[in-house]
Design an enzyme around this catalytic site. Structure first.
Site, mmCIF file in Angstrom:
data_model
loop_
_atom_site.group_PDB
_atom_site.id
_atom_site.type_symbol
_atom_site.label_atom_id
_atom_site.label_comp_id
_atom_site.label_asym_id
_atom_site.label_seq_id
_atom_site.Cartn_x
_atom_site.Cartn_y
_atom_site.Cartn_z
ATOM 1 N N GLY A 21 0.837 -1.195 0.000
ATOM 2 C CA GLY A 21 0.000 0.000 0.000
ATOM 3 C C GLY A 21 0.864 1.234 0.000
ATOM 4 N N GLY A 22 0.459 2.241 -0.707
ATOM 5 C CA GLY A 22 1.225 3.481 -0.738
ATOM 6 C C GLY A 22 2.670 3.226 -1.109
ATOM 7 N N GLU A 23 3.549 3.567 -0.195
ATOM 8 C CA GLU A 23 4.985 3.361 -0.409
ATOM 9 C C GLU A 23 5.489 2.154 0.371
ATOM 10 O OE1 GLU A 23 6.520 7.092 0.863
ATOM 11 O OE2 GLU A 23 5.977 8.092 -0.984
ATOM 12 N N GLU A 24 4.596 1.249 0.718
ATOM 13 C CA GLU A 24 4.977 0.075 1.507
ATOM 14 C C GLU A 24 4.990 -1.178 0.636
ATOM 15 O OE1 GLU A 24 2.648 -0.387 5.037
ATOM 16 O OE2 GLU A 24 2.852 1.714 5.566
#
Length: 116
Positions: A21-24
């Site tokens: 998710g996102g930058e993960e």
């Protein structure tokens, strides 16, 4: 895409790399002991820090804050391990970033705040 490609270059073909998710991102290392996983995560962290992202004339430094855990025999859901690793990753972020933290049940990582 740069980051995902970089991680894939650094892991085995049997490992699983997924955007969480996102930058993960989540990296699953089947049949790997926790100590080996910690070493692999730190190797990824170091490699990413040494090779900044290039975009045209821009050089963009990138760091990795990582969390590591093993799957436990009493996990009721495969995501239990992912949630523990996520907790450890947020601890790494709160502790100054560009770190890898191993999850422990007693892990307590409070956000550092400057005194006013």
């Amino acid at each position: 895409r740069w980051f995902a490609r970089k991680i894939v270059e650094l892991v085995r073909t049997s490992d699983i790399v997924a955007r969480y998710g996102g930058e993960e991102f989540c990296v699953i290392l089947p049949e790997t002991e926790e100590d080996e996983a910690f070493t692999a995560a730190d190797r990824i962290r170091e490699a990413v820090a040494r090779a900044p992202c290039q975009s045209g004339d821009l050089t963009i430094p990138v760091t990795v804050s990582g969390g590591v855990t093993a799957s436990w025999g009493d996990d009721k859901d495969p995501l239990d391990a992912v949630h523990r690793a996520d907790q450890a990753m947020y601890c790494a972020k709160r502790s100054g970033r560009n770190l890898v933290v191993r999850y422990k049940p007693e892990l307590v990582c409070e956000e550092k705040r400057e005194k006013k």
